[in-house]
Design a protein around this motif. Structure first.
Motif, PDB file in Angstrom:
ATOM      1  N   LEU A  12     -12.861   4.700  -9.376  1.00 58.49           N
ATOM      2  CA  LEU A  12     -12.399   4.074  -8.295  1.00 58.49           C
ATOM      3  C   LEU A  12     -12.016   5.239  -7.332  1.00 58.49           C
ATOM      4  CD1 LEU A  12     -12.245   1.700  -6.399  1.00 58.49           C
ATOM      5  CD2 LEU A  12      -9.800   1.447  -7.562  1.00 58.49           C
ATOM      6  N   ASP A  13     -12.630   5.385  -6.132  1.00 55.86           N
ATOM      7  CA  ASP A  13     -12.327   6.316  -5.041  1.00 55.86           C
ATOM      8  C   ASP A  13     -11.200   5.758  -4.241  1.00 55.86           C
ATOM      9  OD1 ASP A  13     -12.121   8.216  -3.193  1.00 55.86           O
ATOM     10  OD2 ASP A  13     -14.400   8.366  -2.479  1.00 55.86           O
ATOM     11  N   MET A  14     -10.102   6.159  -3.993  1.00 53.09           N
ATOM     12  CA  MET A  14      -9.037   5.608  -3.450  1.00 53.09           C
ATOM     13  C   MET A  14      -8.934   6.264  -2.264  1.00 53.09           C
ATOM     14  SD  MET A  14      -7.474   3.139  -5.095  1.00 53.09           S
ATOM     15  CE  MET A  14      -5.779   3.187  -4.025  1.00 53.09           C
ATOM     16  N   LYS A  15      -9.679   7.029  -1.743  1.00 49.33           N
ATOM     17  CA  LYS A  15      -9.420   7.886  -0.341  1.00 49.33           C
ATOM     18  C   LYS A  15      -9.469   6.920   0.806  1.00 49.33           C
ATOM     19  CE  LYS A  15     -11.290  11.550   2.223  1.00 49.33           C
ATOM     20  NZ  LYS A  15     -12.207  12.694   2.486  1.00 49.33           N
ATOM     21  N   SER A  16     -10.384   6.103   1.038  1.00 45.16           N
ATOM     22  CA  SER A  16     -10.296   5.046   2.081  1.00 45.16           C
ATOM     23  C   SER A  16      -9.224   4.146   2.118  1.00 45.16           C
ATOM     24  CB  SER A  16     -11.565   4.369   2.213  1.00 45.16           C
ATOM     25  OG  SER A  16     -11.815   3.322   1.120  1.00 45.16           O
ATOM     26  N   TYR A  37       0.448   3.086 -12.599  1.00 47.12           N
ATOM     27  CA  TYR A  37       0.427   2.307 -13.855  1.00 47.12           C
ATOM     28  C   TYR A  37      -0.561   0.991 -14.101  1.00 47.12           C
ATOM     29  CZ  TYR A  37       4.172  -0.478 -12.054  1.00 47.12           C
ATOM     30  OH  TYR A  37       4.833  -1.335 -11.321  1.00 47.12           O
ATOM     31  N   ILE A  38      -0.575   0.347 -15.134  1.00 48.49           N
ATOM     32  CA  ILE A  38      -1.201  -0.914 -15.205  1.00 48.49           C
ATOM     33  C   ILE A  38       0.017  -1.944 -15.469  1.00 48.49           C
ATOM     34  CG2 ILE A  38      -2.820  -2.262 -16.601  1.00 48.49           C
ATOM     35  CD1 ILE A  38      -4.273   0.033 -15.097  1.00 48.49           C
ATOM     36  N   ASP A  39      -0.036  -2.819 -14.860  1.00 51.91           N
ATOM     37  CA  ASP A  39       1.254  -3.876 -14.795  1.00 51.91           C
ATOM     38  C   ASP A  39       0.776  -4.893 -15.677  1.00 51.91           C
ATOM     39  OD1 ASP A  39      -0.471  -5.693 -13.447  1.00 51.91           O
ATOM     40  OD2 ASP A  39       0.914  -5.774 -11.707  1.00 51.91           O
ATOM     41  N   TRP A  46       1.883   0.710  -8.410  1.00 46.19           N
ATOM     42  CA  TRP A  46       2.570   1.632  -8.003  1.00 46.19           C
ATOM     43  C   TRP A  46       3.896   1.259  -7.733  1.00 46.19           C
ATOM     44  CZ3 TRP A  46      -2.221   1.488  -6.359  1.00 46.19           C
ATOM     45  CH2 TRP A  46      -3.066   2.626  -6.555  1.00 46.19           C
ATOM     46  N   ASP A  47       5.139   2.039  -7.945  1.00 47.33           N
ATOM     47  CA  ASP A  47       6.327   1.333  -7.662  1.00 47.33           C
ATOM     48  C   ASP A  47       6.496   2.273  -6.268  1.00 47.33           C
ATOM     49  OD1 ASP A  47       6.704  -0.567  -9.603  1.00 47.33           O
ATOM     50  OD2 ASP A  47       7.808   0.818 -10.803  1.00 47.33           O
ATOM     51  N   ILE A  48       7.079   1.628  -5.286  1.00 51.76           N
ATOM     52  CA  ILE A  48       7.408   2.433  -3.856  1.00 51.76           C
ATOM     53  C   ILE A  48       8.665   3.230  -4.149  1.00 51.76           C
ATOM     54  CG2 ILE A  48       8.328   2.126  -1.517  1.00 51.76           C
ATOM     55  CD1 ILE A  48       6.493  -0.562  -1.527  1.00 51.76           C
ATOM     56  N   ASP A  49       9.596   2.617  -4.806  1.00 50.93           N
ATOM     57  CA  ASP A  49      10.821   3.368  -5.275  1.00 50.93           C
ATOM     58  C   ASP A  49      10.822   3.453  -6.959  1.00 50.93           C
ATOM     59  OD1 ASP A  49      13.461   4.450  -6.094  1.00 50.93           O
ATOM     60  OD2 ASP A  49      14.330   3.618  -4.360  1.00 50.93           O
ATOM     61  N   PRO A  50      10.613   4.761  -7.618  1.00 52.91           N
ATOM     62  CA  PRO A  50      10.505   4.404  -9.130  1.00 52.91           C
ATOM     63  C   PRO A  50      11.825   4.212  -9.750  1.00 52.91           C
ATOM     64  CG  PRO A  50      10.479   6.524  -8.192  1.00 52.91           C
ATOM     65  CD  PRO A  50      10.305   5.821  -7.131  1.00 52.91           C
ATOM     66  N   ASN A  51      12.957   3.923  -8.767  1.00 50.84           N
ATOM     67  CA  ASN A  51      14.093   3.685  -9.494  1.00 50.84           C
ATOM     68  C   ASN A  51      14.508   2.445  -9.373  1.00 50.84           C
ATOM     69  OD1 ASN A  51      14.888   6.609  -9.861  1.00 50.84           O
ATOM     70  ND2 ASN A  51      15.196   6.717  -7.844  1.00 50.84           N
ATOM     71  N   ASN A  59       8.895  -6.718  -3.949  1.00 54.46           N
ATOM     72  CA  ASN A  59       8.432  -5.994  -2.895  1.00 54.46           C
ATOM     73  C   ASN A  59       8.483  -4.559  -2.941  1.00 54.46           C
ATOM     74  OD1 ASN A  59      11.060  -6.124  -2.170  1.00 54.46           O
ATOM     75  ND2 ASN A  59      11.016  -6.397   0.090  1.00 54.46           N
ATOM     76  N   ASN A  60       8.848  -4.325  -4.028  1.00 55.60           N
ATOM     77  CA  ASN A  60       8.942  -2.912  -4.340  1.00 55.60           C
ATOM     78  C   ASN A  60       7.585  -2.094  -4.789  1.00 55.60           C
ATOM     79  OD1 ASN A  60      10.447  -0.046  -4.804  1.00 55.60           O
ATOM     80  ND2 ASN A  60      10.027  -0.301  -6.920  1.00 55.60           N
ATOM     81  N   LYS A  61       6.551  -3.124  -5.392  1.00 54.95           N
ATOM     82  CA  LYS A  61       5.435  -2.786  -6.057  1.00 54.95           C
ATOM     83  C   LYS A  61       4.223  -2.970  -5.002  1.00 54.95           C
ATOM     84  CE  LYS A  61       3.637  -5.399  -9.169  1.00 54.95           C
ATOM     85  NZ  LYS A  61       3.332  -6.066 -10.553  1.00 54.95           N
ATOM     86  N   VAL A  62       3.223  -2.085  -5.074  1.00 48.83           N
ATOM     87  CA  VAL A  62       2.057  -2.326  -4.260  1.00 48.83           C
ATOM     88  C   VAL A  62       1.060  -2.267  -5.549  1.00 48.83           C
ATOM     89  CG1 VAL A  62       0.154  -1.004  -2.910  1.00 48.83           C
ATOM     90  CG2 VAL A  62       2.962  -1.088  -2.353  1.00 48.83           C
ATOM     91  N   ASP A  63       0.183  -3.222  -5.586  1.00 50.85           N
ATOM     92  CA  ASP A  63      -1.025  -3.550  -6.563  1.00 50.85           C
ATOM     93  C   ASP A  63      -2.363  -3.881  -6.086  1.00 50.85           C
ATOM     94  OD1 ASP A  63      -0.721  -6.013  -6.187  1.00 50.85           O
ATOM     95  OD2 ASP A  63       0.221  -6.549  -8.105  1.00 50.85           O
ATOM     96  N   ILE A  64      -3.374  -3.391  -7.018  1.00 42.05           N
ATOM     97  CA  ILE A  64      -4.707  -3.517  -6.481  1.00 42.05           C
ATOM     98  C   ILE A  64      -5.354  -4.495  -7.764  1.00 42.05           C
ATOM     99  CG2 ILE A  64      -7.025  -2.815  -6.188  1.00 42.05           C
ATOM    100  CD1 ILE A  64      -5.619   0.048  -5.164  1.00 42.05           C
ATOM    101  N   CYS A  65      -5.713  -5.617  -7.679  1.00 42.69           N
ATOM    102  CA  CYS A  65      -6.006  -6.696  -8.720  1.00 42.69           C
ATOM    103  C   CYS A  65      -7.137  -5.841  -9.651  1.00 42.69           C
ATOM    104  CB  CYS A  65      -6.560  -7.813  -8.368  1.00 42.69           C
ATOM    105  SG  CYS A  65      -7.929  -8.106  -7.656  1.00 42.69           S
ATOM    106  N   SER A  66      -7.435  -6.040 -10.867  1.00 44.15           N
ATOM    107  CA  SER A  66      -8.103  -5.467 -11.631  1.00 44.15           C
ATOM    108  C   SER A  66      -9.581  -5.925 -11.534  1.00 44.15           C
ATOM    109  CB  SER A  66      -8.053  -5.864 -13.207  1.00 44.15           C
ATOM    110  OG  SER A  66      -8.104  -7.344 -13.318  1.00 44.15           O
TER     111      SER A  66
END
Length: 76
Positions: A12-16, A37-39, A46-51, A59-66
């Motif tokens: 998967l090319d994430m550039k765009s 990571y795979i949730d 991805w977690d915006i703030d890993p802590n 709302n700390n997580k951004v994801d793309i469905c499988s």
């Protein structure tokens, strides 16, 4: 690169997506992007703030469905 249960492999090319900015802006930096990571719902995330625990602060997580990852990826 993804490897699916049926043995298929794709990339998967994430550039765009990263260029669009918005919620993906923090992940333009490689140090942030590589925290992928795979949730628990099998989404690429991805977690915006890993802590911060994204299971508690949703709302700390951004994801793309499988499904989107599969459709938008290029077979190898």
């Amino acid at each position: 690169m993804f490897t699916y249960e049926n043995g298929e492999k794709s990339v998967l090319d994430m550039k765009s997506t990263l260029e669009q900015g918005g919620v993906f802006t923090p992940f333009r930096q490689y140090e942030n992007f590589k925290r992928v990571y795979i949730d628990d719902c099998n989404n690429v995330a991805w977690d915006i703030d890993p802590n911060i625990n994204s299971n508690v602060v949703w709302n700390n997580k951004v994801d793309i469905c499988s499904d989107s990852c599969y459709v938008d990826s290029v077979p190898l």
